[in-house]
Motif scaffolding. Structure first.
Motif, mmCIF file in Angstrom:
data_model
loop_
_atom_site.group_PDB
_atom_site.id
_atom_site.type_symbol
_atom_site.label_atom_id
_atom_site.label_comp_id
_atom_site.label_asym_id
_atom_site.label_seq_id
_atom_site.Cartn_x
_atom_site.Cartn_y
_atom_site.Cartn_z
ATOM 1 N N GLN A 151 0.820 -1.220 0.000
ATOM 2 C CA GLN A 151 0.000 0.000 0.000
ATOM 3 C C GLN A 151 0.852 1.268 0.000
ATOM 4 O O GLN A 151 0.438 2.296 -0.526
ATOM 5 N N GLN A 154 1.732 1.954 -3.541
ATOM 6 C CA GLN A 154 0.582 2.482 -4.284
ATOM 7 C C GLN A 154 0.290 3.933 -3.910
ATOM 8 O O GLN A 154 -0.048 4.751 -4.760
ATOM 9 N N ALA A 155 0.455 4.222 -2.615
ATOM 10 C CA ALA A 155 0.222 5.599 -2.170
ATOM 11 C C ALA A 155 1.270 6.530 -2.788
ATOM 12 O O ALA A 155 0.946 7.648 -3.234
ATOM 13 N N TYR A 159 0.744 9.936 -4.805
ATOM 14 C CA TYR A 159 1.154 11.179 -4.150
ATOM 15 C C TYR A 159 2.270 11.909 -4.915
ATOM 16 O O TYR A 159 2.211 13.138 -5.088
ATOM 17 N N LEU A 241 0.200 8.204 2.876
ATOM 18 C CA LEU A 241 -0.957 7.303 2.701
ATOM 19 C C LEU A 241 -2.267 8.095 2.740
ATOM 20 O O LEU A 241 -3.149 7.898 1.908
ATOM 21 N N ALA A 244 -2.688 10.278 -0.368
ATOM 22 C CA ALA A 244 -3.046 9.478 -1.552
ATOM 23 C C ALA A 244 -4.537 9.164 -1.530
ATOM 24 O O ALA A 244 -5.214 9.268 -2.561
ATOM 25 N N ASP A 245 -5.060 8.826 -0.347
ATOM 26 C CA ASP A 245 -6.498 8.533 -0.247
ATOM 27 C C ASP A 245 -7.313 9.770 -0.625
ATOM 28 O O ASP A 245 -8.292 9.688 -1.365
ATOM 29 N N LYS A 248 -7.165 10.458 -4.389
ATOM 30 C CA LYS A 248 -8.013 9.534 -5.147
ATOM 31 C C LYS A 248 -9.484 9.946 -5.026
ATOM 32 O O LYS A 248 -10.247 9.894 -5.970
#
Ligand code: ATP
Length: 584
Positions: A151, A154-155, A159, A241, A244-245, A248
């Motif tokens: 994760q 992916q973040a 970012y 993290l 990034a959330d 998105k």
């Protein structure tokens, strides 16, 4: 050692999970027909390599310092005596260097010849730490953590494109799809970007290690002064993290992943990956034509599912939900999946089972899916033979393939609600089929497919949704032909796809609805004609006790009787007494 034997759905996997969590034991899941895999781990850490470098390079100062350069466990490996014997004069240092360099060249050419590429690349990545300044430390963020997605990686992917490009950046990648409002960028390989967080300077680098045989490995490297290690791990990475959330969420882009979208090159890679595009399907719950009560039920079910994290924990169930969508082609199964994804903002993983060779492949694919996602297996009755749980194999059966090298229903079920189902949170699994009756009951039992949704032929309320979508016809501006269309729809089997097709033929409501009325009338006449022909065929058939539909039963009954008689005959031989009985 314990053996569990009990019927389907009685909680074997849950009991194993409970035992493991009670004992805090790891679980090794060996398929009974599977291949045993040995994992060899190299556990030199970053610190170790740094300290080996330090001990080799700094041959000054007192012996105590030299030893302190090594981490405690390496002090066991490199004895004090060995270090004492290291040379100190310039000439002896030079000759030592020459001999070390010669040995290194020999080692390198031996390594090129003897070591497999992944091992070579692993060692070279570790050695690269010898050349980083001692004051700085580098965190390596690999794309995968074991078999699962990382994760943090992916973040970082989400970012990093949002931070300013550093002056040292020589290249970066740009892209824009139809739906994107602006051009987005991504880091290019071996390029760096700088970031600052609470006065800490950080450098990100994106690296790709190419390997033709095993596929490329991707990773980010995050370097900073070692005194900030706790702050970076404790505050900066959680910040990345969270950012990034949020990004998105702002972008509102839902991704569609498919194992078929990755290149052939990636496919040969043992850790098979998913290729992705943005899911640009405009379907929503407003545009899907289905009964309003059913729509409401689905939306409420999804809402309940996403807010029930604690509930699933409390009842000891993996946080996932299975939906089975069944019905004729063109009734909106795919449209409903897109509506669910758009509603929840969950990515969709479209799994084509026909391309999956065996359970191990399936496991790798499923483990590399992310949380908050929908796994879709469309037309599950078509891709593989589902009749027998134990013999479920790829249709292209190859007798030379060993039994351990197959895709089995058990393998899939294990992921749906077995031990593997707990390797992820907030997962929705959707199966679609045009023939529910062809599915193995094991797949349908409660707990696997929690919600069964019948996507039926178009209904009057379904038509209303389509008329509103395509012609802007609503309750307050109903067209004079709407009543006739609804009447015809009630008495005709027509799919929403067929209705939609007719409505698209013209922007003029008179023309489109007129065309639809004609189409429905034609359909009704055709279906009445088919019914009459069928009845005529039935009437013509000679009246025997063994017509087509009864024949199967008659044969079964006959076989059963023969078997029973044979068994009783055996009994008669063994015991000397015999009783015949026949129950029909
Ligand atoms: N219930 C529906 N609501 C809105 N549009 C629909 C519906 N059913 C079908 N359509 C229209 O028909 C097209 C095909 O529908 P869709 O692919 O969702 O059907 P399906 O049931 O998944 O078909 P298949 O079983 O062949 O995959 C869609 O693009 C959509 O335009």
């Amino acid at each position: 050692m314990a053996t569990m034997y009990c019927p389907l759905g009685t909680g074997k996997s849950s009991l194993i999970a409970a035992m493991a969590s009670y004992l805090k034991f790891d679980v090794y899941d060996f398929e009974n027909k599977g291949v045993v895999v040995y994992y060899i781990s190299f556990d030199f850490g970053i610190e170790d390599w740094g300290s080996i470098a330090a001990a080799l390079i700094y041959k000054t100062g007192n012996e105590r310092n030299k030893i302190q350069l090594l981490t405690p466990r390496l002090q066991h490996m490199f004895s004090l005596n060995n270090l004492k014997e290291m040379p100190t004069t310039a000439s002896s240092l030079f000759s030592a260097y020459a001999s070390v360099a010669g040995s290194m060249m020999l080692v390198r050419s031996m390594a090129n010849d003897l070591l497999p590429p992944p091992l070579r690349s692993y060692i070279s990545s570790k050695l690269s730490y010898l050349f980083t300044p001692l004051s700085s430390i580098t965190l390596v963020i690999e794309e995968y953590s074991g078999a699962a997605c990382n994760q943090v990686y992916q973040a970082a992917e989400v970012y990093l494109p949002t931070i300013n490009i550093s002056p040292s950046t020589k290249s970066f990648r740009v892209r824009k799809t139809n739906r994107q409002r602006s051009i987005s960028r991504a880091m290019d390989k071996n390029q760096q970007v700088a970031d600052t967080f609470e006065n800490v300077d950080l450098t990100w680098q994106y690296t790709v290690t190419e390997n033709k045989k095993y596929g490329n490995t991707h990773q980010f490297e995050l370097s900073f002064h070692r005194k900030h290690r706790d702050k970076v791990i404790g505050s900066y990475l959680p910040y990345v993290l969270a950012r990034a959330d949020a990004i998105k969420e702002e972008e509102k882009v839902v991704k569609l992943y498919s194992s078929h979208l990755c290149s052939e090159y990636d496919r040969s890679y043992s850790k098979r990956k998913w290729g992705s595009v943005n899911l640009e399907h405009p379907s929503t719950f407003d545009t899907v034509a289905m009964e309003p009560e059913m729509k409401k039920m689905i939306v409420e079910d999804l809402d309940r599912f996403v807010r029930r994290k604690e509930f699933y924990k409390k009842v000891g169930k993996a946080w996932k939900r299975g939906y089975l969508l069944y019905g004729p082609p063109g009734t909106g199964k795919s449209s409903l999946i897109a509506a669910m994804a758009n509603y929840l903002r969950f990515d969709v993983y479209d799994l084509e089972l026909s391309g999956v060779q065996n359970n191990s492949d399936l496991r790798k694919l499923l483990l590399s899916t992310t949380n908050r996602s929908i796994l879709v297996i469309e037309d599950i009755d078509c891709t593989v033979d589902l009749q027998n749980r134990d013999n479920w194999e790829d249709k292209s059966q190859d007798p030379t393939r060993s039994t351990s090298n197959k895709l089995t229903l058990s393998g899939l079920l294990n992921f749906i609600d077995g031990l593997w189902s707990s390797c992820g949170d907030e997962r929705i699994i959707v199966f679609t089929t045009n023939h529910k009756d062809r599915l193995d009951p094991a797949l349908l039992r409660p707990g696997r497919m929690d919600v069964h949704i019948h996507m039926s032929y178009c209904t009057p309320s379904g038509f209303k949704v389509l008329a509103s979508n395509y012609l802007d016809i609503h309750e307050d501006n109903l067209h004079s032909l709407c009543g006739e269309v609804e009447g015809l729809i009630k008495s005709t089997e027509v799919t929403p796809a067929e209705v939609a097709e007719e409505l698209m033929k013209s922007d003029d409501a008179d023309v489109a609805l007129g065309g639809l009325v004609n189409f429905l009338k034609r359909k009704r006449i055709e279906s009445e004609k088919r019914k009459e022909e069928e009845e005529a065929r039935k009437a013509k058939r000679p009246k025997t006790d063994h017509n087509a539909s009864d024949e199967g039963e008659a044969v079964d009954l006959k076989l059963e009787i023969v078997v029973n008689v044979e068994l009783l005959w055996c009994d008669a031989h063994c015991t000397g007494t015999v009783q015949f009985g026949l129950e029909v």
